[in-house]
Design a protein around this motif. Structure first.
Motif, PDB file in Angstrom:
ATOM      1  N   LEU A 372     -14.001   0.029 -30.978  1.00 31.56           N
ATOM      2  CA  LEU A 372     -14.543  -1.329 -30.910  1.00 31.56           C
ATOM      3  C   LEU A 372     -14.844  -1.881 -32.302  1.00 31.56           C
ATOM      4  O   LEU A 372     -14.651  -3.072 -32.558  1.00 31.56           O
ATOM      5  CB  LEU A 372     -15.805  -1.342 -30.043  1.00 31.56           C
ATOM      6  CG  LEU A 372     -15.614  -0.954 -28.569  1.00 31.56           C
ATOM      7  CD1 LEU A 372     -16.948  -0.985 -27.837  1.00 31.56           C
ATOM      8  CD2 LEU A 372     -14.614  -1.883 -27.895  1.00 31.56           C
ATOM      9  N   THR A 373     -15.307  -1.026 -33.186  1.00 31.07           N
ATOM     10  CA  THR A 373     -15.575  -1.468 -34.556  1.00 31.07           C
ATOM     11  C   THR A 373     -14.290  -1.882 -35.257  1.00 31.07           C
ATOM     12  O   THR A 373     -14.244  -2.899 -35.961  1.00 31.07           O
ATOM     13  CB  THR A 373     -16.266  -0.354 -35.347  1.00 31.07           C
ATOM     14  OG1 THR A 373     -17.560  -0.103 -34.781  1.00 31.07           O
ATOM     15  CG2 THR A 373     -16.422  -0.725 -36.799  1.00 31.07           C
ATOM     16  N   ILE A 374     -13.230  -1.113 -35.083  1.00 27.23           N
ATOM     17  CA  ILE A 374     -11.951  -1.442 -35.718  1.00 27.23           C
ATOM     18  C   ILE A 374     -11.437  -2.781 -35.204  1.00 27.23           C
ATOM     19  O   ILE A 374     -10.983  -3.636 -35.969  1.00 27.23           O
ATOM     20  CB  ILE A 374     -10.931  -0.325 -35.457  1.00 27.23           C
ATOM     21  CG1 ILE A 374     -11.400   0.976 -36.116  1.00 27.23           C
ATOM     22  CG2 ILE A 374      -9.552  -0.718 -35.960  1.00 27.23           C
ATOM     23  CD1 ILE A 374     -10.516   2.163 -35.822  1.00 27.23           C
ATOM     24  N   ARG A 375     -11.525  -2.977 -33.892  1.00 29.64           N
ATOM     25  CA  ARG A 375     -11.068  -4.262 -33.337  1.00 29.64           C
ATOM     26  C   ARG A 375     -11.925  -5.421 -33.821  1.00 29.64           C
ATOM     27  O   ARG A 375     -11.423  -6.519 -34.085  1.00 29.64           O
ATOM     28  CB  ARG A 375     -11.113  -4.193 -31.810  1.00 29.64           C
ATOM     29  CG  ARG A 375     -10.067  -3.285 -31.199  1.00 29.64           C
ATOM     30  CD  ARG A 375     -10.285  -3.173 -29.713  1.00 29.64           C
ATOM     31  NE  ARG A 375      -9.293  -2.315 -29.099  1.00 29.64           N
ATOM     32  CZ  ARG A 375      -9.487  -1.687 -27.939  1.00 29.64           C
ATOM     33  NH1 ARG A 375     -10.637  -1.836 -27.305  1.00 29.64           N
ATOM     34  NH2 ARG A 375      -8.533  -0.937 -27.441  1.00 29.64           N
ATOM     35  N   ASP A 376     -13.202  -5.174 -33.950  1.00 33.07           N
ATOM     36  CA  ASP A 376     -14.099  -6.240 -34.368  1.00 33.07           C
ATOM     37  C   ASP A 376     -13.877  -6.614 -35.835  1.00 33.07           C
ATOM     38  O   ASP A 376     -13.900  -7.797 -36.189  1.00 33.07           O
ATOM     39  CB  ASP A 376     -15.548  -5.808 -34.145  1.00 33.07           C
ATOM     40  CG  ASP A 376     -16.543  -6.837 -34.649  1.00 33.07           C
ATOM     41  OD1 ASP A 376     -16.505  -7.984 -34.160  1.00 33.07           O
ATOM     42  OD2 ASP A 376     -17.357  -6.502 -35.529  1.00 33.07           O
ATOM     43  N   VAL A 377     -13.647  -5.623 -36.681  1.00 29.35           N
ATOM     44  CA  VAL A 377     -13.529  -5.888 -38.117  1.00 29.35           C
ATOM     45  C   VAL A 377     -12.127  -6.372 -38.474  1.00 29.35           C
ATOM     46  O   VAL A 377     -11.953  -7.426 -39.096  1.00 29.35           O
ATOM     47  CB  VAL A 377     -13.884  -4.631 -38.926  1.00 29.35           C
ATOM     48  CG1 VAL A 377     -13.609  -4.845 -40.401  1.00 29.35           C
ATOM     49  CG2 VAL A 377     -15.344  -4.257 -38.704  1.00 29.35           C
ATOM     50  N   PHE A 378     -11.113  -5.612 -38.101  1.00 27.47           N
ATOM     51  CA  PHE A 378      -9.755  -5.918 -38.526  1.00 27.47           C
ATOM     52  C   PHE A 378      -9.023  -6.862 -37.582  1.00 27.47           C
ATOM     53  O   PHE A 378      -7.932  -7.333 -37.930  1.00 27.47           O
ATOM     54  CB  PHE A 378      -8.950  -4.623 -38.686  1.00 27.47           C
ATOM     55  CG  PHE A 378      -9.414  -3.763 -39.822  1.00 27.47           C
ATOM     56  CD1 PHE A 378      -9.037  -4.050 -41.119  1.00 27.47           C
ATOM     57  CD2 PHE A 378     -10.253  -2.678 -39.603  1.00 27.47           C
ATOM     58  CE1 PHE A 378      -9.468  -3.257 -42.172  1.00 27.47           C
ATOM     59  CE2 PHE A 378     -10.681  -1.881 -40.656  1.00 27.47           C
ATOM     60  CZ  PHE A 378     -10.285  -2.179 -41.942  1.00 27.47           C
ATOM     61  N   GLN A 379      -9.562  -7.118 -36.415  1.00 27.27           N
ATOM     62  CA  GLN A 379      -8.958  -8.060 -35.477  1.00 27.27           C
ATOM     63  C   GLN A 379      -7.500  -7.690 -35.199  1.00 27.27           C
ATOM     64  O   GLN A 379      -6.589  -8.510 -35.325  1.00 27.27           O
ATOM     65  CB  GLN A 379      -9.044  -9.475 -36.035  1.00 27.27           C
ATOM     66  CG  GLN A 379     -10.455  -9.999 -36.241  1.00 27.27           C
ATOM     67  CD  GLN A 379     -11.168 -10.271 -34.924  1.00 27.27           C
ATOM     68  OE1 GLN A 379     -10.662 -10.986 -34.056  1.00 27.27           O
ATOM     69  NE2 GLN A 379     -12.341  -9.691 -34.767  1.00 27.27           N
ATOM     70  N   CYS A 380      -7.273  -6.443 -34.817  1.00 24.72           N
ATOM     71  CA  CYS A 380      -5.910  -5.986 -34.572  1.00 24.72           C
ATOM     72  C   CYS A 380      -5.929  -4.956 -33.448  1.00 24.72           C
ATOM     73  O   CYS A 380      -6.984  -4.537 -32.980  1.00 24.72           O
ATOM     74  CB  CYS A 380      -5.308  -5.375 -35.834  1.00 24.72           C
ATOM     75  SG  CYS A 380      -6.099  -3.833 -36.347  1.00 24.72           S
ATOM     76  N   SER A 381      -4.751  -4.578 -33.012  1.00 23.98           N
ATOM     77  CA  SER A 381      -4.625  -3.549 -31.994  1.00 23.98           C
ATOM     78  C   SER A 381      -4.836  -2.168 -32.603  1.00 23.98           C
ATOM     79  O   SER A 381      -4.721  -1.979 -33.812  1.00 23.98           O
ATOM     80  CB  SER A 381      -3.257  -3.620 -31.326  1.00 23.98           C
ATOM     81  OG  SER A 381      -2.249  -3.454 -32.294  1.00 23.98           O
TER      82      SER A 381
END
Length: 937
Positions: A372-381
């Motif tokens: 969830l953090t990766i999606r929130d920060v980088f806005q990617c799959s």
């Protein structure tokens, strides 16, 4: 105050280039002090250094700017918020001024201690009274913005005459013709060569040889001196990593002296662990260059058993598909919520440098990673890579199981278990069965039960939830992991591994130098100094492309591959065609996937001996799921109409309705002839079943779409999943098309992903029955149907993709999917596939592809129709020939009967013998059903 109102109303300019100069900015003239007109511009304060470097690289007058004066308000000092308040004032001056050490020149009173030298060398050529300078102010009102006042932008002296550079006639033959210092690239090259052990004499010898080849010096770098290189070597030799006996204090001192290399630092506290993020300027440039619209991968557990703190590496993939480290994070733990802070700091650092930078996908190798953090920060799959687990299994099988036959069987069953789980019809019970079947392999079983059995549950969940990264990505990660191990863990005294300051210093100096030299084109000039640490080479995937087919012989349950260096040596590959194959070469015995395994996989794939890869299977499943989401945008519906007209023309060219003949492409006829020799009537029977199955699916899809038209909100939820974004990644079709949906191809031409989607689609599309407003539809075939006719699967499932165009604006977040297959396994430059997702309206847009190369994705899947030309061309042709959208609707509905087409497919004997033609008819029928559904909206 009117002056400051006008200044603060100026736009903040942030060019997308790595460095920019005054010519790249729009300057405004505003009244200043004593009625002078100031030349002003606003830029982000974090990019002041980029402006200084860009302005120094002036081709007409190369120079270097230095800080002549600086005033900074202490952070702890209280200050009043006022519009004209200054937090920081910096005066940058051309290094050829402001003093003039030429004959008759003026020296400022503060520099009266200067004693002229006897020889006309050195400073007379560097201080020539240049008046070019600019002022940078950091305002209290906008701390993140820098105000640049650039009134004196000409490199002239007080008399107004050129004082250095090519325009100064008196500077000819002196160093004043060039910049006063060497470039950053040459400085990095010298430092890197010194760090890896190249002598000063060798560096100067190679440099002088290159200058002589070009006919003499032509820039400042050509004037590199032996004295400078010797001084750098002495500085490196005298440096030490142990700045203090206390490890934490030593780290703090290193951070303070290397601010430009640190993007995040947090010392130990009661609530937060120690975290240090390292990224040099070169690594930042590589991240922007190769990571934009591409992939970022994580190697999260290097040195867990040896180092005091493990190293978390973030890598991108260059044009050779090799991994380049772009950041190192040192912290005791990674799979926690603490990662949000350093990820956000890294993302902000990159975006500050390039505001248009956007990541296409993030590959993780740990199921506990904070997705969830990766999606929130980088806005990617987010994708999952299985290379670390496979590496550990193979390495320990070789180590703990001496019997070759049992080792092969155990690895094959482990591979089948992972394959079934990723395809949606397997659970963790498969591993329980594995432990029961091979209870005799006690050594490996003890290791498996102790280490991996507790983790099987979470790995099973993440493999079902996230799309799997390709094998090409795994090959690149294995090579990087081995390089980092050889270059970092090579100390004679293992005690240093327990100090964090040693780790930080080694990463920032020697390890960084090795990876920098990997990208250096003239690295071969220093071959005499090569050690194991210098070795980089190609990945196993790239090496497999160079192995000719004649060097591979497949015999039953094993394959033999001739070694490319020693022609007398033959490597044996067991479990040929499987991703869990085992080879007897040295690279494979270390637990890696070697080039021999990749080559055998390619041969088996081309001959139809294996199923499509898991990545390709998930790719096709995501495309099929998107067919269940009707578009709600008028632009998409309009394009569906034009698409149907193009389909009608293609069908008219293929089918003669008067006599029922079907025109088959000559390439298809050749493929059919080959298939008739090998497949016989099995293909015809299989295709008839496929036609009947597609009739039911098309009717269900039409009914589903009609029901969804009445409920727009329900339609919007039809497509979810991380893979919907990741399938926009580029894929290059090469001679060895093992995994066409490769995730390891960095390119700035990848499509822009504007929204973050969830991964529910992968929980739904693996063997589950989708129950919606329409009838129940089985979205995956029975297991025995998938595994029996592998030749048919291989024939119908190859997908070739080309880099999509970036002309589609992000605001049109349209989704178009196209599955294009070349029947001869030859990649065509005209076939393209692009996928863009937008969860706001979940629409679909299909990109162009070559009609002659299209066929069904897989026998059990819904076919997808190719289009000819671009969207704009089809829309223009639609209006010019039919006049209106309404007439297009009529032409689609009245052109022919779908049932008639199906009858032609089933009863025509040529069609029965030609599975390619049958697949084409199924594709046309499926798309026309979808187009009719779009019309009804």
């Amino acid at each position: 105050m009117a002056r400051w109102d006008e200044i603060l109303s100026l736009p903040v300019q942030n060019p997308s280039t790595l460095e920019f100069a005054a010519a790249d900015l729009v300057w405004s003239k505003i009244e200043g002090w004593r009625d002078n007109i100031d030349r002003l511009a606003l830029i982000p304060f974090a990019r002041v250094d980029d402006f200084v470097r860009g302005e120094s690289a002036n081709k007409d007058c190369p120079t270097r700017f230095h800080v002549e004066a600086r005033r900074r308000r202490p952070p702890e000092t209280a200050y009043k918020q006022k519009v004209d308040g200054i937090l920081e004032y910096i005066l940058y001056w051309c290094s050829f001024g402001p003093d003039d050490h030429r004959k008759g020149g003026i020296v400022r009173p503060s520099r009266t201690t200067y004693v002229p030298k006897k020889k006309n060398a050195g400073r007379p050529n560097t201080k020539r009274g240049c008046t070019c300078h600019f002022i940078v102010k950091r305002l209290i009102a906008e701390p993140s913005v820098a105000l640049i006042i650039y009134n004196q932008d000409k490199h002239v002296d007080k008399k107004g005459l050129p004082c250095h550079g090519p325009q100064d006639k008196k500077a000819e033959g002196t160093r004043a013709m060039f910049a006063p210092y060497i470039s950053e690239d040459l400085r990095l090259r010298v430092l890197s060569l010194l760090y890896v052990g190249v002598s000063v004499e060798t560096i100067m010898q190679r440099h002088n040889e290159s200058v002589e080849k070009q006919g003499g010096p032509c820039n400042r770098d050509d004037l590199l001196t032996h004295r400078y290189v010797r001084r750098q070597e002495r500085s490196i030799r005298r440096s030490t990593y142990e700045l203090d006996t206390d490890d934490s204090v030593s780290i703090s001192m290193w951070v303070e002296s290397h601010q430009s290399h640190v993007f995040f630092y947090e010392d130990f506290s009661d609530s937060d662990p120690f975290t240090l993020g390292i990224q040099t300027e070169w690594q930042l440039q590589q991240m922007i260059r190769f990571g934009n619209r591409s992939l970022l991968a994580s190697d999260s557990r290097f040195g867990t058993n040896k180092l005091k703190y493990p190293v978390h590496s973030l890598v991108v993939f260059n044009s050779d598909k090799k991994a380049i480290p772009v950041a190192w994070i040192i912290t005791p733990r990674f799979a926690t919520a603490d990662a949000h802070r350093w990820m956000r700091a890294l993302y902000n650092r990159v975006r500050t440098k390039d505001p248009t930078w956007k990541l296409a996908g993030f590959i993780v190798d740990d199921p506990l990673t904070d997705i969830l953090t990766i999606r929130d920060v980088f806005q990617c799959s987010v994708l999952i890579s299985f290379w670390r687990v496979r590496h550990a299994w193979q390495k320990n099988l070789v180590k703990r199981c001496s019997e070759t036959e049992m080792r092969v069987q155990m690895f094959r069953q482990l591979g089948e278990a992972v394959d079934d789980i990723c395809r949606g019809h397997g659970t963790k019970d498969l591993f329980e069965a594995f432990m029961e079947d091979f209870i005799d392999g006690s050594d490996f079983m003890d290791y498996f039960k102790a280490v991996w059995h507790p983790r099987v549950g979470m790995w099973t969940t993440v493999l079902k939830t996230l799309p799997l990264a390709s094998q090409e990505t795994c090959a690149a990660m294995e090579l990087y992991h081995n390089q980092l191990k050889v270059r970092l863990l090579n100390e004679k005294d293992p005690i240093v591994y327990q100090r964090a300051d040693w780790l930080v210093d080694k990463l920032g100096t020697k390890v960084h130098s090795y990876f920098w030299l990997d990208e250096y084109s003239e690295k071969d000039d220093f071959a005499r100094y090569w050690k194991d640490e210098w070795d980089s080479g190609l990945t196993a995937w790239s090496k497999a492309l160079k192995i000719p087919d004649l060097d591979v012989i497949i015999e039953g349950r094993c394959a033999k591959v001739t070694d490319q260096l020693d022609r007398d040596r033959v490597h044996v590959v067991w479990n040929p065609g499987s991703d869990f194959a085992i080879c007897d070469c040295n690279w494979a015995e270390m637990g890696n996937i070697c080039e021999h395994v990749f080559k055998v996989i390619s041969m088996c794939y081309n001959k139809g001996y294996r199923k499509p890869s898991i990545s390709l299977f998930q790719f096709n499943q995501a495309l099929i799921d998107m067919l269940y989401c009707p578009p709600h945008d008028s632009l998409i519906r309009d394009h569906a109409v034009s698409l149907a007209v193009a389909v009608q023309k293609q069908l008219a060219a293929l089918v003669d309705f008067d006599n029922g003949d079907i025109t088959v492409d000559p390439i298809q006829k050749d493929a059919v002839g080959t298939l008739e020799q090998t497949g016989g009537m099995n293909y015809a029977n299989h295709d008839r079943e496929l036609v009947n199955e597609c009739h039911l699916i098309n009717e269900a899809v039409s009914s589903h779409n009609r029901d969804d038209c009445g409920d727009g909100d329900k339609g919007r939820g039809g497509v979810t999943g991380d893979f919907c974004e990741s399938i926009g990644e580029e894929t290059t079709c090469t001679e060895m098309d093992v995994d066409p949906s490769s995730n390891c191809i960095p390119s700035p031409r990848l499509c822009l992903f504007d929204d973050v989607v969830t991964d529910d689609v992968f929980m739904e599309n693996r063997g589950k029955t989708v129950n919606d407003t329409g009838p129940s539809i089985s979205k995956s075939p029975p297991k025995d149907e998938v595994l029996t006719d592998q030749v048919g699967l291989e024939h119908d499932s190859i997908v070739h993709m080309e880099p999509p165009s970036m002309d589609i604006p992000p605001s049109l977040a349209e989704f178009m999917g196209q599955s294009v297959t070349n029947q001869n396994n030859v990649c065509s430059n005209s076939s393209e596939l692009s996928v863009i997702t937008n969860t706001s309206d979940a629409v679909m847009v299909y990109k162009k592809a070559s009609p002659s190369l299209s066929k069904a994705v897989e026998p059990q899947m819904i076919g997808m129709i190719p289009t000819s030309g671009t969207m704009e061309h089809e829309a223009t042709e639609l209006e010019s020939e039919n006049g209106s959208k309404a007439e297009n609707h009529c032409s689609i509905n009245n052109a022919f009967s779908l049932n008639g087409v199906n009858d032609e497919e089933i009863h025509n004997p040529d069609c029965g013998r030609d599975p390619s033609a049958v697949d084409n008819m199924i594709e046309l029928e499926s798309q026309l059903n979808s187009s009719s559904t779009f019309e009804s909206q």
